[in-house]
Design a protein around this motif. Structure first.
Motif, PDB file in Angstrom:
ATOM      1  N   PRO A 137      52.515  60.465  62.196  1.00 20.39           N
ATOM      2  CA  PRO A 137      51.152  60.202  61.800  1.00 20.39           C
ATOM      3  C   PRO A 137      51.034  58.865  61.105  1.00 20.39           C
ATOM      4  N   THR A 138      49.950  58.119  61.385  1.00 20.68           N
ATOM      5  CA  THR A 138      49.731  56.819  60.773  1.00 20.68           C
ATOM      6  C   THR A 138      48.281  56.693  60.360  1.00 20.68           C
ATOM      7  N   PRO A 139      48.036  55.910  59.322  1.00 15.85           N
ATOM      8  CA  PRO A 139      46.660  55.684  58.931  1.00 15.85           C
ATOM      9  C   PRO A 139      45.952  54.792  59.931  1.00 15.85           C
ATOM     10  N   THR A 140      44.668  55.009  60.169  1.00 12.49           N
ATOM     11  CA  THR A 140      43.917  54.211  61.134  1.00 12.49           C
ATOM     12  C   THR A 140      43.032  53.193  60.440  1.00 12.49           C
ATOM     13  N   LYS A 141      42.834  53.301  59.136  1.00 15.05           N
ATOM     14  CA  LYS A 141      42.012  52.355  58.409  1.00 15.05           C
ATOM     15  C   LYS A 141      42.848  51.150  58.001  1.00 15.05           C
ATOM     16  N   GLN A 142      42.151  49.995  57.823  1.00 12.72           N
ATOM     17  CA  GLN A 142      42.828  48.813  57.322  1.00 12.72           C
ATOM     18  C   GLN A 142      42.784  48.752  55.802  1.00 12.72           C
ATOM     19  N   ARG A 143      42.028  49.652  55.180  1.00 15.01           N
ATOM     20  CA  ARG A 143      41.957  49.737  53.725  1.00 15.01           C
ATOM     21  C   ARG A 143      41.977  51.208  53.324  1.00 15.01           C
ATOM     22  N   LEU A 144      42.861  51.559  52.413  1.00 12.88           N
ATOM     23  CA  LEU A 144      42.989  52.935  51.941  1.00 12.88           C
ATOM     24  C   LEU A 144      42.701  52.983  50.446  1.00 12.88           C
ATOM     25  N   GLN A 145      42.176  54.121  49.977  1.00  8.14           N
ATOM     26  CA  GLN A 145      41.924  54.269  48.547  1.00  8.14           C
ATOM     27  C   GLN A 145      42.223  55.690  48.105  1.00  8.14           C
ATOM     28  N   VAL A 146      42.952  55.805  46.998  1.00  4.15           N
ATOM     29  CA  VAL A 146      43.220  57.081  46.332  1.00  4.15           C
ATOM     30  C   VAL A 146      43.058  56.829  44.835  1.00  4.15           C
ATOM     31  N   ALA A 147      42.195  57.606  44.200  1.00  4.78           N
ATOM     32  CA  ALA A 147      41.892  57.419  42.771  1.00  4.78           C
ATOM     33  C   ALA A 147      41.431  55.975  42.566  1.00  4.78           C
ATOM     34  N   ASP A 148      42.037  55.257  41.620  1.00  5.17           N
ATOM     35  CA  ASP A 148      41.620  53.880  41.363  1.00  5.17           C
ATOM     36  C   ASP A 148      42.523  52.855  42.055  1.00  5.17           C
ATOM     37  N   LEU A 149      43.304  53.320  43.002  1.00  4.30           N
ATOM     38  CA  LEU A 149      44.216  52.438  43.736  1.00  4.30           C
ATOM     39  C   LEU A 149      43.670  52.165  45.129  1.00  4.30           C
ATOM     40  N   THR A 150      43.601  50.889  45.488  1.00  7.63           N
ATOM     41  CA  THR A 150      43.169  50.471  46.827  1.00  7.63           C
ATOM     42  C   THR A 150      44.299  49.716  47.502  1.00  7.63           C
ATOM     43  N   LEU A 151      44.520  50.000  48.776  1.00  7.49           N
ATOM     44  CA  LEU A 151      45.569  49.321  49.544  1.00  7.49           C
ATOM     45  C   LEU A 151      44.935  48.547  50.682  1.00  7.49           C
ATOM     46  N   ASP A 152      45.134  47.241  50.675  1.00  8.01           N
ATOM     47  CA  ASP A 152      44.654  46.348  51.731  1.00  8.01           C
ATOM     48  C   ASP A 152      45.811  46.128  52.700  1.00  8.01           C
ATOM     49  N   LEU A 153      45.755  46.806  53.850  1.00  3.29           N
ATOM     50  CA  LEU A 153      46.863  46.744  54.797  1.00  3.29           C
ATOM     51  C   LEU A 153      46.991  45.368  55.443  1.00  3.29           C
ATOM     52  N   ASP A 154      45.863  44.729  55.718  1.00  2.00           N
ATOM     53  CA  ASP A 154      45.912  43.435  56.395  1.00  2.00           C
ATOM     54  C   ASP A 154      46.620  42.380  55.554  1.00  2.00           C
ATOM     55  N   ASN A 155      46.348  42.387  54.246  1.00  2.00           N
ATOM     56  CA  ASN A 155      46.905  41.361  53.365  1.00  2.00           C
ATOM     57  C   ASN A 155      48.137  41.827  52.607  1.00  2.00           C
ATOM     58  N   GLN A 156      48.560  43.070  52.835  1.00  2.00           N
ATOM     59  CA  GLN A 156      49.774  43.615  52.234  1.00  2.00           C
ATOM     60  C   GLN A 156      49.705  43.566  50.704  1.00  2.00           C
ATOM     61  N   LEU A 157      48.540  43.947  50.170  1.00  2.00           N
ATOM     62  CA  LEU A 157      48.320  43.942  48.736  1.00  2.00           C
ATOM     63  C   LEU A 157      47.664  45.242  48.302  1.00  2.00           C
ATOM     64  N   ALA A 158      47.994  45.686  47.100  1.00  2.00           N
ATOM     65  CA  ALA A 158      47.316  46.817  46.487  1.00  2.00           C
ATOM     66  C   ALA A 158      46.568  46.319  45.257  1.00  2.00           C
ATOM     67  N   HIS A 159      45.521  47.050  44.883  1.00  2.00           N
ATOM     68  CA  HIS A 159      44.727  46.675  43.714  1.00  2.00           C
ATOM     69  C   HIS A 159      44.485  47.921  42.880  1.00  2.00           C
ATOM     70  N   ARG A 160      44.721  47.776  41.578  1.00  2.00           N
ATOM     71  CA  ARG A 160      44.461  48.881  40.658  1.00  2.00           C
ATOM     72  C   ARG A 160      43.928  48.330  39.344  1.00  2.00           C
ATOM     73  N   GLN A 161      42.738  48.783  38.955  1.00  3.70           N
ATOM     74  CA  GLN A 161      42.106  48.356  37.709  1.00  3.70           C
ATOM     75  C   GLN A 161      42.109  46.834  37.585  1.00  3.70           C
ATOM     76  N   GLU A 162      41.626  46.163  38.632  1.00  3.17           N
ATOM     77  CA  GLU A 162      41.504  44.701  38.687  1.00  3.17           C
ATOM     78  C   GLU A 162      42.854  43.991  38.675  1.00  3.17           C
ATOM     79  N   ARG A 163      43.917  44.738  38.899  1.00  2.00           N
ATOM     80  CA  ARG A 163      45.267  44.175  38.946  1.00  2.00           C
ATOM     81  C   ARG A 163      45.738  44.134  40.396  1.00  2.00           C
ATOM     82  N   THR A 164      46.260  42.978  40.822  1.00  2.00           N
ATOM     83  CA  THR A 164      46.784  42.822  42.182  1.00  2.00           C
ATOM     84  C   THR A 164      48.267  43.153  42.190  1.00  2.00           C
TER      85      THR A 164
END
Length: 239
Positions: A137-164
Protein backbone atom coordinates in the motif's frame (compact mmCIF):
# COMPACT_ATOMS: atom_id res chain seq x y z
CA UNK A 1 21.45 3.61 -13.67
CA UNK A 2 24.71 5.27 -12.64
CA UNK A 3 26.51 4.39 -9.40
CA UNK A 4 29.48 6.03 -7.70
CA UNK A 5 31.64 3.58 -5.70
CA UNK A 6 34.10 5.20 -3.28
CA UNK A 7 36.49 2.79 -1.52
CA UNK A 8 40.27 2.77 -1.17
CA UNK A 9 40.56 -1.04 -1.16
CA UNK A 10 41.46 -1.88 -4.76
CA UNK A 11 41.08 -5.60 -4.04
CA UNK A 12 37.42 -4.83 -3.27
CA UNK A 13 36.57 -2.09 -5.76
CA UNK A 14 37.86 -3.97 -8.80
CA UNK A 15 35.71 -7.13 -8.47
CA UNK A 16 32.77 -5.17 -7.05
CA UNK A 17 32.72 -2.67 -9.90
CA UNK A 18 32.88 -5.55 -12.39
CA UNK A 19 30.00 -7.31 -10.67
CA UNK A 20 27.90 -4.15 -10.76
CA UNK A 21 28.73 -3.62 -14.43
CA UNK A 22 27.59 -7.18 -15.17
CA UNK A 23 24.26 -6.22 -13.61
CA UNK A 24 23.96 -3.43 -16.19
CA UNK A 25 24.95 -0.44 -14.06
CA UNK A 26 27.31 2.35 -15.12
CA UNK A 27 30.04 2.57 -12.47
CA UNK A 28 32.42 5.37 -11.54
CA UNK A 29 35.11 4.60 -8.95
CA UNK A 30 37.00 6.91 -6.59
CA UNK A 31 39.63 5.90 -4.04
CA UNK A 32 39.59 8.95 -1.76
CA UNK A 33 36.83 10.93 -0.13
CA UNK A 34 37.98 14.11 -1.87
CA UNK A 35 37.79 12.52 -5.31
CA UNK A 36 34.40 11.05 -4.43
CA UNK A 37 33.10 14.50 -3.51
CA UNK A 38 34.35 15.95 -6.79
CA UNK A 39 32.63 13.26 -8.85
CA UNK A 40 29.40 13.52 -6.84
CA UNK A 41 29.34 17.28 -7.43
CA UNK A 42 30.05 16.96 -11.16
CA UNK A 43 27.61 14.18 -12.08
CA UNK A 44 24.11 13.03 -11.23
CA UNK A 45 24.20 9.56 -9.70
CA UNK A 46 21.37 7.21 -8.80
CA UNK A 47 23.30 5.69 -5.87
CA UNK A 48 26.43 6.41 -3.83
CA UNK A 49 28.25 3.42 -2.32
CA UNK A 50 30.68 4.74 0.28
CA UNK A 51 33.30 3.11 2.45
CA UNK A 52 33.28 4.65 5.91
CA UNK A 53 37.07 4.88 6.38
CA UNK A 54 38.57 6.79 3.44
CA UNK A 55 41.72 8.89 3.00
CA UNK A 56 41.35 12.69 2.83
CA UNK A 57 37.62 12.71 3.72
CA UNK A 58 35.70 9.90 5.38
CA UNK A 59 32.58 8.37 3.86
CA UNK A 60 30.65 9.96 6.70
CA UNK A 61 31.97 13.40 5.72
CA UNK A 62 31.20 12.76 2.04
CA UNK A 63 27.62 11.87 2.91
CA UNK A 64 27.19 14.90 5.19
CA UNK A 65 28.66 17.22 2.57
CA UNK A 66 26.30 16.00 -0.15
CA UNK A 67 23.26 16.22 2.13
CA UNK A 68 24.23 19.78 3.13
CA UNK A 69 23.96 20.69 -0.57
CA UNK A 70 20.49 19.20 -0.84
CA UNK A 71 21.61 16.03 -2.63
CA UNK A 72 19.04 13.29 -1.87
CA UNK A 73 20.80 10.54 -3.84
CA UNK A 74 20.51 7.26 -1.87
CA UNK A 75 23.67 6.36 0.08
CA UNK A 76 24.82 2.86 1.03
CA UNK A 77 27.64 2.61 3.57
CA UNK A 78 30.14 -0.26 3.43
CA UNK A 79 31.99 -0.51 6.73
CA UNK A 80 33.47 -2.75 9.38
CA UNK A 81 31.75 -0.63 12.05
CA UNK A 82 28.81 -2.66 13.31
CA UNK A 83 27.65 -1.27 16.64
CA UNK A 84 24.23 0.35 17.08
CA UNK A 85 25.90 3.70 17.78
CA UNK A 86 27.81 3.43 14.49
CA UNK A 87 24.59 2.66 12.62
CA UNK A 88 22.85 5.61 14.23
CA UNK A 89 25.78 7.87 13.35
CA UNK A 90 25.69 6.77 9.72
CA UNK A 91 21.93 7.11 9.41
CA UNK A 92 22.03 10.48 11.16
CA UNK A 93 24.55 11.65 8.55
CA UNK A 94 21.95 10.92 5.88
CA UNK A 95 22.74 7.36 4.82
CA UNK A 96 19.88 5.18 3.58
CA UNK A 97 21.38 1.75 4.25
CA UNK A 98 24.35 0.11 5.90
CA UNK A 99 26.24 -3.07 5.03
CA UNK A 100 28.92 -4.49 7.33
CA UNK A 101 32.14 -5.92 5.88
CA UNK A 102 32.72 -8.68 5.01
CA UNK A 103 29.49 -9.17 3.08
CA UNK A 104 28.04 -11.52 0.50
CA UNK A 105 27.92 -10.12 -3.04
CA UNK A 106 24.31 -11.20 -3.55
CA UNK A 107 23.26 -9.29 -0.43
CA UNK A 108 24.98 -6.14 -1.66
CA UNK A 109 23.31 -6.48 -5.06
CA UNK A 110 19.93 -6.87 -3.33
CA UNK A 111 20.55 -3.71 -1.29
CA UNK A 112 21.58 -1.86 -4.46
CA UNK A 113 18.40 -2.93 -6.27
CA UNK A 114 16.24 -1.84 -3.34
CA UNK A 115 17.88 1.58 -3.11
CA UNK A 116 17.75 2.19 -6.85
CA UNK A 117 14.00 1.56 -6.76
CA UNK A 118 13.77 4.53 -4.42
CA UNK A 119 15.34 7.13 -6.66
CA UNK A 120 14.79 10.69 -5.38
CA UNK A 121 14.43 12.01 -8.96
CA UNK A 122 10.65 12.03 -9.36
CA UNK A 123 8.36 13.60 -11.93
CA UNK A 124 4.83 14.77 -11.22
CA UNK A 125 3.17 11.61 -12.51
CA UNK A 126 5.18 9.14 -10.44
CA UNK A 127 4.32 7.72 -7.06
CA UNK A 128 7.28 9.01 -5.04
CA UNK A 129 7.32 6.00 -2.76
CA UNK A 130 6.85 2.99 -5.02
CA UNK A 131 7.32 1.78 -8.54
CA UNK A 132 4.28 0.63 -10.50
CA UNK A 133 4.96 -3.07 -9.93
CA UNK A 134 4.82 -2.91 -6.14
CA UNK A 135 1.89 -4.47 -4.35
CA UNK A 136 2.43 -2.76 -1.00
CA UNK A 137 0.00 0.00 0.00
CA UNK A 138 1.18 3.53 -0.84
CA UNK A 139 -0.17 6.98 -0.24
CA UNK A 140 -1.71 8.65 -3.30
CA UNK A 141 -1.57 12.25 -2.05
CA UNK A 142 1.43 14.51 -2.52
CA UNK A 143 0.78 16.06 0.91
CA UNK A 144 -0.12 14.15 4.07
CA UNK A 145 -1.21 15.45 7.47
CA UNK A 146 -1.60 13.82 10.88
CA UNK A 147 -2.25 16.01 13.94
CA UNK A 148 -0.03 19.09 13.57
CA UNK A 149 2.47 17.36 11.28
CA UNK A 150 2.38 17.90 7.51
CA UNK A 151 4.49 15.95 5.02
CA UNK A 152 5.28 17.47 1.62
CA UNK A 153 6.22 14.48 -0.53
CA UNK A 154 7.29 16.49 -3.56
CA UNK A 155 9.83 18.57 -1.64
CA UNK A 156 10.82 15.84 0.84
CA UNK A 157 10.07 18.08 3.82
CA UNK A 158 7.89 17.85 6.90
CA UNK A 159 6.44 20.78 8.84
CA UNK A 160 5.37 20.88 12.46
CA UNK A 161 4.38 23.99 14.42
CA UNK A 162 6.03 26.29 11.84
CA UNK A 163 9.19 24.18 12.02
CA UNK A 164 10.67 22.68 8.83
CA UNK A 165 12.02 19.13 9.14
CA UNK A 166 14.45 17.89 6.50
CA UNK A 167 14.29 14.18 5.73
CA UNK A 168 16.52 11.60 4.08
CA UNK A 169 15.00 9.34 1.41
CA UNK A 170 14.60 6.50 3.93
CA UNK A 171 13.03 8.82 6.52
CA UNK A 172 10.61 10.14 3.91
CA UNK A 173 9.41 6.65 3.03
CA UNK A 174 9.14 5.61 6.66
CA UNK A 175 7.22 8.73 7.70
CA UNK A 176 4.90 8.55 4.70
CA UNK A 177 4.12 4.94 5.54
CA UNK A 178 3.28 5.88 9.12
CA UNK A 179 1.19 8.88 8.09
CA UNK A 180 -0.74 6.78 5.56
CA UNK A 181 -1.85 4.49 8.41
CA UNK A 182 -2.59 6.81 11.36
CA UNK A 183 -3.60 5.03 14.54
CA UNK A 184 -2.93 1.59 13.09
CA UNK A 185 -0.51 -0.94 14.52
CA UNK A 186 2.27 -1.48 11.99
CA UNK A 187 4.30 -4.55 12.84
CA UNK A 188 8.07 -4.79 12.50
CA UNK A 189 7.58 -7.20 9.61
CA UNK A 190 5.20 -4.89 7.76
CA UNK A 191 7.65 -2.02 8.01
CA UNK A 192 10.57 -4.21 6.93
CA UNK A 193 8.59 -5.49 3.92
CA UNK A 194 7.65 -1.97 2.92
CA UNK A 195 11.05 -0.32 3.28
CA UNK A 196 13.10 -3.10 1.71
CA UNK A 197 10.66 -4.18 -1.02
CA UNK A 198 10.87 -7.89 -0.24
CA UNK A 199 14.68 -7.99 -0.45
CA UNK A 200 16.59 -9.36 2.51
CA UNK A 201 16.38 -6.57 5.11
CA UNK A 202 19.29 -5.44 7.28
CA UNK A 203 19.36 -6.37 10.94
CA UNK A 204 16.59 -5.16 13.23
CA UNK A 205 19.05 -2.62 14.63
CA UNK A 206 18.83 -0.61 11.41
CA UNK A 207 15.06 -0.24 11.71
CA UNK A 208 15.34 0.64 15.39
CA UNK A 209 17.99 3.25 14.60
CA UNK A 210 15.86 4.71 11.80
CA UNK A 211 12.85 5.01 14.12
CA UNK A 212 15.03 6.59 16.80
CA UNK A 213 16.37 9.25 14.41
CA UNK A 214 12.94 10.02 12.99
CA UNK A 215 11.54 10.46 16.49
CA UNK A 216 14.28 12.97 17.26
CA UNK A 217 13.36 15.03 14.24
CA UNK A 218 9.60 14.94 14.75
CA UNK A 219 9.39 15.81 18.45
CA UNK A 220 11.54 18.49 20.08
CA UNK A 221 11.10 21.03 22.86
CA UNK A 222 8.27 19.24 24.57
CA UNK A 223 6.22 18.50 21.46
CA UNK A 224 3.99 15.43 21.95
CA UNK A 225 5.51 12.24 20.50
CA UNK A 226 3.89 10.87 17.37
CA UNK A 227 5.63 7.47 17.03
CA UNK A 228 4.55 5.11 19.79
CA UNK A 229 6.15 1.73 20.45
CA UNK A 230 3.85 -1.25 20.89
CA UNK A 231 6.30 -3.47 22.72
CA UNK A 232 7.01 -6.79 21.07
CA UNK A 233 4.79 -5.95 18.09
CA UNK A 234 5.67 -2.74 16.27
CA UNK A 235 4.65 0.92 16.20
CA UNK A 236 1.57 3.14 16.08
CA UNK A 237 1.58 6.68 14.66
CA UNK A 238 -0.51 9.60 15.90
CA UNK A 239 -1.20 11.69 18.97
Amino acid sequence: MRILLVDDEIELTTPLSRALQREGYDIDVAFTGRDGLKLAAQHQYDLLVLDWMLPESSGLEVCQERRSHGDTTPVLFLTAKDTLDDRVLGLDAGADDYLVKPFELRELLARVRALLRRSPHWDGDQDPLRDSTSTAPTPTKQRLQVADLTLDLDNQLAHRQERTIELSSKELRLLAYFMSHPGQLLTHQQIHDYLWDGDRPPSSNVLAASIRLLRRKLSISGEPPLIHTVYGKGYRFGE
